[in-house]
Write an enzyme that holds these catalytic residues in place. Structure first.
Site, PDB file in Angstrom:
ATOM      1  N   HIS A 140       0.824  -1.214   0.000  1.00 20.92           N
ATOM      2  CA  HIS A 140       0.000   0.000   0.000  1.00 20.92           C
ATOM      3  C   HIS A 140       0.855   1.260   0.000  1.00 20.92           C
ATOM      4  CE1 HIS A 140      -3.183   2.862   1.042  1.00 20.92           C
ATOM      5  NE2 HIS A 140      -2.327   3.347   1.938  1.00 20.92           N
ATOM      6  N   GLU A 147     -21.987  19.784   7.934  1.00 20.90           N
ATOM      7  CA  GLU A 147     -21.031  20.873   7.802  1.00 20.90           C
ATOM      8  C   GLU A 147     -19.796  20.475   6.999  1.00 20.90           C
ATOM      9  OE1 GLU A 147     -23.249  21.617  11.694  1.00 20.90           O
ATOM     10  OE2 GLU A 147     -22.261  19.909  10.739  1.00 20.90           O
TER      11      GLU A 147
END
Length: 623
Positions: A274, A423
């Protein structure tokens, strides 16, 4: 245009197609190996998707990366940056092979995570996972708004798609839930997310941390879900991309099953691939396993290179065709064409200086949030491209444009956005709308909740995007809601974000100037910190001795001079505290102490003034 974009071109011979795909893997491995750091695994697994999307489905022109009607591609999984850099280089963007050799090096246009404005073809700055997904929603929303306002029968001048590539980590982040829910509710049919389903995170398999059924999750949001079981099957990938484009009433998620570090004999499918180089021996072994024709670093076979070069020709044909059609549109709809170009080029109409002068002195006392709402109504009449809303606090933030339609699935040309209690997504969506171009955007919430969208504010600042945040209920003065809603530390933390313009106006007159500064700013976002409680509208002018609010543009200015003109001390305040400081000055001067009062609505603006001006406001000899 739609047929040109979706039709499968004639494929090259299978062996050449495989060389083209493996070139992405080789460039990725070699760049990460040379840098001695990076993320090779995801780009290697996603190479077939990148090839298929950029060669056959993406409407783009590498020679003209800012073409207005291009499809937007967002690499939300920004750690997979070598996938994007390889594709940009191979398809003919202005990104030379030497830039790939300098991957992650100081001064290169190939940083570890993509940066908008640095590398041609990079639509947004990504890396903090999930942010790119929210940006993509904003881009799709802007495309639909502009199409509604400017397309005419026989003239689709705005007609493009938004694609976002996301990792398992992107979909774990909370912002992905907010953004996906909003996109499904908005029925953004020209939005496509592609999920790199490789079941790997840094720590190991994804089942260590999650067992979410993504298919059911997105169907519950109102998305179309398509699946590709083999990430190396280009025909299946093409079929899924075409299926996504046929669905115009729902956004689409393509779940693409890939193998991280595909081709690596010892690390394919492992979390070890990864975020670290494969290692020199493993790179050699991978090239052998792929039957790649050369072990030479950064080698691209000439026949593969020749096929990649055709994408630039295809892109030029697409953009040239659009420009011809835009000329025809301009001939028939000249006013609309000029307005479209004004919006897309970010040109403001004249007259903003006069906005809301009538509110100055209209009332003795007024909350600055109230003044902001009045200014907003005036600005909205002058700026048809001004669009925004609130995270379920429109009435409290005074961010609703009176008389305007809501911007929703059934009213795509509206101007009032209802983000819901989201938000974080609101911040990312606003950035995406600004990045797309054509709109001036704003979003509101309480100042204390700026914490919930801070990552989006930070990235908007990094990218220099023109977003206006309307933060109301500033300071302890908001009263009865108590300490949970009192933003004691927020101003200082927001002022610490480089590139963010702080605007904390003291009265209605400063509010009007602050809005104008925010909208005319060219290089970054701004926030207005506004009071819930009423404050005095200061009586300015020669008769009162109080300076004009136009001085707000300097960030700090002498609002009231000390008697005699030579201060023994200086009081400095901003926002709702200015009236308190003004009262204190009156008391002190009544006791014989000459005190100057400085209003300081913006630390950032004052910091940019020359030293002579700064010292004229704050003489070094004065307390």
């Amino acid at each position: 245009m739609a047929e040109t974009r979706t039709a499968l071109d004639l494929r090259p011979p299978p062996e050449i197609e495989q060389l083209m795909i493996d070139a992405i893997r080789v460039l990725t491995m070699d760049a990460v190996e040379k840098a001695e750091c990076g993320h090779p695994g995801a780009p290697m697994g996603l190479a077939p998707l990148g090839y298929e999307l950029f060669c056959r489905h993406l409407q783009h022109d590498p020679a003209n990366p800012d073409w207005m009607n291009r499809d937007r591609f967002v690499l939300s999984a920004g750690h997979a940056s070598m996938l994007l850099y390889s594709l940009l280089h191979l398809t003919g963007y202005e990104l030379e092979l030497d830039e790939l050799r300098d991957f992650r090096q100081w001064g290169a246009r190939t940083p570890g995570h993509p940066e908008h404005g640095l590398t041609p073809g990079v639509e947004t700055t990504t890396g903090p996972l999930g942010q790119g997904l929210a940006n993509s929603v904003g881009m799709a929303l802007a495309e639909r708004w502009l199409a509604h306002h400017f397309n005419k029968p026989g003239h689709n001048v705005v007609d493009h798609w938004t694609y976002a590539l996301c990792s398992d980590g992107d979909l774990m982040e909370g912002v992905s839930h907010e953004a996906a829910s909003f996109a499904g509710h908005q029925r953004l049919g020209k939005l496509v997310w592609i999920h790199d389903d490789n079941s790997v995170t840094i720590e190991g398999s994804t089942d260590l941390a999650t067992s979410t059924d993504q298919e059911q999750r997105f169907e519950a949001y109102g998305w179309q879900v398509l699946k590709v079981d083999d990430g190396n099957d280009c025909v299946a990938i093409a079929r899924a991309l075409r299926g996504a484009r046929r669905e115009l009433e729902r956004p689409s998620l393509i779940i693409l099953k890939t193998t991280i570090a595909f081709g690596s004999p010892n690390k394919a499918g492992s979390h070890e691939a990864h975020g670290a180089p494969l290692g020199r021996d493993e790179v050699r072994a991978t090239k052998v396993a792929l039957e790649y024709p050369s072990a030479e670093p950064f080698f691209v076979h000439p026949r593969a290179r020749s096929e990649w070069d055709k994408i630039k020709e295809r892109g030029h044909a697409l953009s040239s065709d659009w420009h011809k059609r835009f000329l025809a549109y301009r001939h028939e709809h000249s006013a609309e064409a000029l307005e479209f170009l004004r919006l897309m080029n970010g040109v403001l109409p004249p007259g903003l200086e006069a906005a809301s002068e009538s509110i100055v002195g209209a009332a003795r006392e007024m909350a600055t949030r109230t003044a902001s709402g009045i200014v907003l109504q005036d600005l909205a009449k002058r700026l048809p491209e001004l669009v925004g809303g609130s995270a379920d606090l429109g009435g409290s933030n005074n961010t609703t444009i009176e008389g305007a339609e809501d911007l929703g699935a059934d009213t795509p040309g509206g101007r009032v956005l209802h983000f819901g209690v989201r938000e974080h997504a609101m911040g990312g969506i606003l950035s995406g709308m600004a990045l797309h171009g054509g709109l001036r955007v704003f979003g509101g919430t309480f100042l204390v909740f700026s914490d919930y969208l801070r990552p989006a504010i930070r990235l908007a600042s990094l990218m220099g995007q023109r977003v206006v945040y309307v933060f109301t209920h500033d300071s302890v003065g908001l009263g009865e809601d108590g300490p949970t809603h009192q933003p004691v530390e927020h101003l200082m933390s927001l002022r610490a974000i480089p590139g963010l313009l702080d605007l904390r106006p003291a009265d209605a007159a400063e509010v009007a100037v602050a809005w104008r500064l925010a909208l005319t700013r060219k290089d970054g976002p701004s926030f207005l910190a506004l009071s819930r409680q009423k404050v005095r509208n200061l009586e300015r002018g020669e008769d009162t001795g109080l300076a004009s609010a136009e001085e707000t543009v300097r960030g700090a200015y002498v609002l009231a001079e000390a008697f005699g003109g030579e201060p023994a001390a200086i009081l400095v305040a901003s926002g709702s505290e200015v009236q308190v400081a003004l009262d204190a000055q009156t008391i002190l001067q009544g006791k014989g102490y000459p005190v100057r009062l400085v209003s300081m609505p913006s630390w950032a603006l004052f910091r940019n003034q020359d030293r002579a001006y700064q010292e004229s406001v704050f003489p070094p000899s004065c307390k």
